[in-house]
Scaffold this active site. Structure first.
Site, PDB file in Angstrom:
ATOM      1  N   HIS A  84      43.096  89.560 -21.881  1.00  0.00           N
ATOM      2  CA  HIS A  84      44.139  88.805 -21.179  1.00  0.00           C
ATOM      3  C   HIS A  84      43.675  87.400 -20.812  1.00  0.00           C
ATOM      4  CE1 HIS A  84      42.277  90.462 -17.374  1.00  0.00           C
ATOM      5  NE2 HIS A  84      42.621  89.270 -16.931  1.00  0.00           N
ATOM      6  N   ASP A 220      40.274  95.811 -22.931  1.00  0.00           N
ATOM      7  CA  ASP A 220      40.644  94.450 -22.513  1.00  0.00           C
ATOM      8  C   ASP A 220      39.496  93.477 -22.790  1.00  0.00           C
ATOM      9  OD1 ASP A 220      41.760  92.227 -21.361  1.00  0.00           O
ATOM     10  OD2 ASP A 220      42.334  93.207 -19.503  1.00  0.00           O
ATOM     11  N   SER A 649      38.113  88.278 -13.794  1.00  0.00           N
ATOM     12  CA  SER A 649      38.474  88.835 -15.096  1.00  0.00           C
ATOM     13  C   SER A 649      37.506  88.340 -16.158  1.00  0.00           C
ATOM     14  CB  SER A 649      39.893  88.415 -15.470  1.00  0.00           C
ATOM     15  OG  SER A 649      40.843  89.025 -14.646  1.00  0.00           O
TER      16      SER A 649
END
Length: 714
Positions: A84, A220, A649
């Site tokens: 992402h 991810d 992230s």
């Protein structure tokens, strides 16, 4: 994991601070944390984590494109981050014919690595404390405006002194609400190329349904490579550039994780608000966040309606939709968690204790009015907070609400200049036009603007609407469909073709009378406008908040030693730690998930839970290679109790030797209050197991040459 940051401002003075709470400055690890970390399993020295003169872990960690974290994992500049986090770049490079988001991609060699238009990484060089220097320029008699002016002047000097004539980017940041200041020196690399990504069905498996949830089965991750000139220095994109050879890169450990294993994370957490007053929490829960949630959902619904029509439209809106959806669920989770925990009430109890201390004779002159000032500010800004969040979502989701003012103001100034100045200005204006209209579909934009104006006019009117919106609401009974159709038909900004036609035969007088330009200017003006009373109230609030934090530290009512996150490099440490048993997870201990569990979620043809046939074939054959756990299963995700938030992230999860064991990508919704208060029982970080990452690259994608670049520890 898309969140934004943490700190601890509750009345927890009766409880000892836990080692797994806190986002720590690397320069203070030796003094504040190293002994605790060693007891938990760290085998590195503080110097091996942060050193100015020698290579250390900090040199393997980069801020990725300003909003995420990434880490170097090979001697040739290979970078690992979340799927992402790379989403924008991957979408930009994709076309309906070569849809890398949908299908995945792995460069067969360096010639196959692709350069997105705008992507950079930032290396952290060093930091230092300049609190005494900056605060020595201010005094208690200054107004907030004068204080801020003096501080900004000194900051400008510090940044110039340490930039080495532009070689470095220098940023001076406030901490503890302006009670301390530190400067940070960075070096940026702008030639960053796309190496590979799994398909969305792996990288985004579970979609919005599983976002912020556990158990999780998401791969991810994505990969990029940093390039520089022949000497390894930052350089603009060139075919002659070569992969950099970093000072430090991370070895990868394939041994897997067990409950209570030491785990530390280095990254760039975005924002936490653990000193937030009770009134601020209450305002968010009751006014700001509900408006955010409703506004975001309104924009998402309109985007989705058009995205479902074609791959081309889906690619145009993929990034905006994903970002909007992420924070939509985040804010709803925060409403639920803050309400469940009674966080505002607990903060109010702490503030009552502080107020008693503040009004003792020896403290009253400085601190006596702090709590009253804070409460007054929130009481008088609740309606504005609701209004501003509805308007913010309108501006964030609707290109028609922002592009006309940005491009229009630039063009108005452009036509006033001489030819030489025009030539200088034009590349920037052309870039703005390209940026706004690249991810643009006029029918969708009309529907987004209409729906958002309908919502804004209906829900934000108690504070007061932008004048044109108020006028149209009275005339159209709250239905802006005809109004939007009319102004887009008349506007030069309703499509790139119409704007380019205007530029071929310009009439500058029409720029300021364009109806979309007028609406855009009003909406942005309404967001920015503050009257004199509001400005004074804001100044009073800023001073009171700074004094509250100073007083809480002085009184030891909130004895925390780590500052709120603000996109500066931090270290958090803890351990692999399970949640209570969950029947949805097939794992023996609820601290990891398996390939088996992922396949059980599989729904053929489902946008969120479909899986590639090749992956299913590998599962059936149990072809896990060296990446299987010693117990035979294929690991996917695992849990730690590290203290992270948005910006983390893509952060590396490291064992006690500094070896890469996973990749942080999310948190659990039960602890969504984490940006305001750390929950020692519920707070978890959700990570991709590095073994699953390498299995996908090697076995699924057949890109073993990329794995061969890495240093593998077994």
């Amino acid at each position: 994991m898309k969140k934004i940051i943490l700190f601890f401002a509750l009345a927890l003075s009766a409880f000892p601070m836990r080692a797994d709470e806190g986002m720590w400055f690397l320069m203070f690890i030796e003094r504040l944390n190293h002994r605790d970390m060693q007891k938990m399993g760290l085998q590195l020295t503080a110097e091996e984590i942060y050193s100015i003169n020698h290579s250390s872990l900090k040199d393997a960690i980069v801020q990725f494109n300003g909003g995420c974290t990434a880490e170097l994992i090979s001697k040739d500049g290979l970078v690992l981050t979340n799927h992402h986090c790379g989403y924008d770049a991957i979408a930009e490079l994709s076309t309906p014919e070569k849809n890398y988001l949908r299908d995945g991609y792995w460069a067969a060699d360096k010639k196959g690595e692709m350069k997105p238009k705008s992507l950079y990484v930032r290396f952290f060089v060093r930091m230092d404390d300049v609190s005494k220097r900056i605060l020595g320029k201010v005094n208690d008699k200054m107004s907030e405006a004068d204080r801020n002016k003096a501080i900004q002047q000194e900051i400008a000097l510090i940044e110039k002194e340490n930039s080495e004539n532009g070689k470095y980017v220098v940023s001076v940041r406030p901490f503890f609400q302006g009670n301390e200041y530190y400067y940070f020196v960075y070096q940026d690399y702008k030639d960053v190329r796309f190496v590979g990504t799994p398909p969305e069905s792996i990288g985004k498996f579970g979609g919005d349904t599983d976002n912020w949830e556990w158990p999780r089965h998401t791969g991810d991750f994505s990969m990029f490579r940093i390039y520089g000139d022949k000497d390894g220095n930052p350089a603009d994109y060139s075919e002659n550039n070569v992969p950099i050879h970093p000072k430090k890169y991370l070895p990868i450990n394939l041994n897997g994780v067990q409950e209570k294993d030491f785990a530390m994370i280095l990254g760039y957490p975005g924002r936490t608000n653990r000193w937030m007053p009770a009134g601020g929490i209450d305002q968010n829960v009751k006014y700001a966040y509900p408006a955010w949630v409703e506004g975001a959902k309104t924009g998402m619904d309109q985007m989705k309606k058009h995205m479902d029509k074609s791959d081309d439209i889906r690619l145009k809106y993929a990034s905006k939709y994903a970002s909007t959806a992420n924070y939509w669920k985040n804010r709803q989770g925060m409403i639920d968690a803050l309400t469940k925990h009674g966080t505002a009430k607990a903060k109010a109890e702490q503030e009552a204790k502080f107020n008693t201390w503040a009004n003792k004779p020896e403290n009253k002159a400085k601190y006596g009015n702090v709590i009253a000032t804070l409460n007054n500010y929130y009481d008088k800004t609740n309606l504005k907070a609701r209004h501003d969040n509805y308007l913010t979502q309108l501006l964030r989701t609707s290109t028609y609400s922002t592009a006309p003012s940005v491009i229009g103001n630039a063009l108005i100034q452009y036509y006033k200049e001489n030819d030489a100045k025009k030539a200088e200005m034009w590349p920037k204006i052309q870039g703005q036009i390209d940026t706004y209209y690249e991810e643009f579909y006029a029918p969708a934009e009309k529907d987004i603007l209409t729906a958002q104006l309908n919502l804004y006019a209906a829900k934000a009117s108690e504070y007061g609407l932008a004048p044109t919106v108020e006028k149209q609401k009275r005339q159209n009974n709250g239905d802006f469909t005809a109004y939007v159709n009319d102004i887009t038909d008349k506007s030069i900004y309703s499509s790139k073709d119409k704007l380019e036609a205007f530029l071929k035969n310009p009439d500058p007088a029409k720029l300021e009378t364009d109806p979309l330009y007028g609406l855009s200017m009003e909406l942005l003006g309404k967001m920015r406008n503050m009257n004199d009373e509001q400005k004074q109230m804001t100044d009073d609030f800023q001073k009171a908040f700074r004094l509250e934090v100073e007083g809480l530290r002085e009184s030891k009512l909130n004895p925390i030693q780590y500052p709120d996150a603000n996109s500066t490099l931090r270290l958090t440490y803890g351990k692999v730690r399970s949640l209570p048993a969950d029947k949805r997870n097939d794992a023996k201990i609820n601290n990891y998930t398996t390939f088996d569990g992922m396949v059980k979620k599989y729904k053929k043809g489902d946008a969120e839970f479909d899986l590639p046939q090749h992956l299913l074939d590998l599962y059936k054959a149990k072809d896990y290679g060296r990446y299987a756990d010693k117990k035979g299963y294929m690991p996917v995700n695992f849990l730690t109790d590290n203290d992270i938030t948005g910006g983390n992230s893509g952060s590396p999860v490291l064992n006690g030797k500094g070896e890469l064991i996973g990749l942080a990508f999310d948190g659990n919704i039960e602890a969504m209050a984490g940006d305001v208060i750390f929950d020692k029982d519920l707070q978890r970080t959700i990570n991709v197991d590095i073994r699953y990452v390498l299995w996908v690259i090697d076995k699924y994608a057949g890109a073993k040459h990329i794995v061969d670049e890495m240093t593998i520890v077994k």
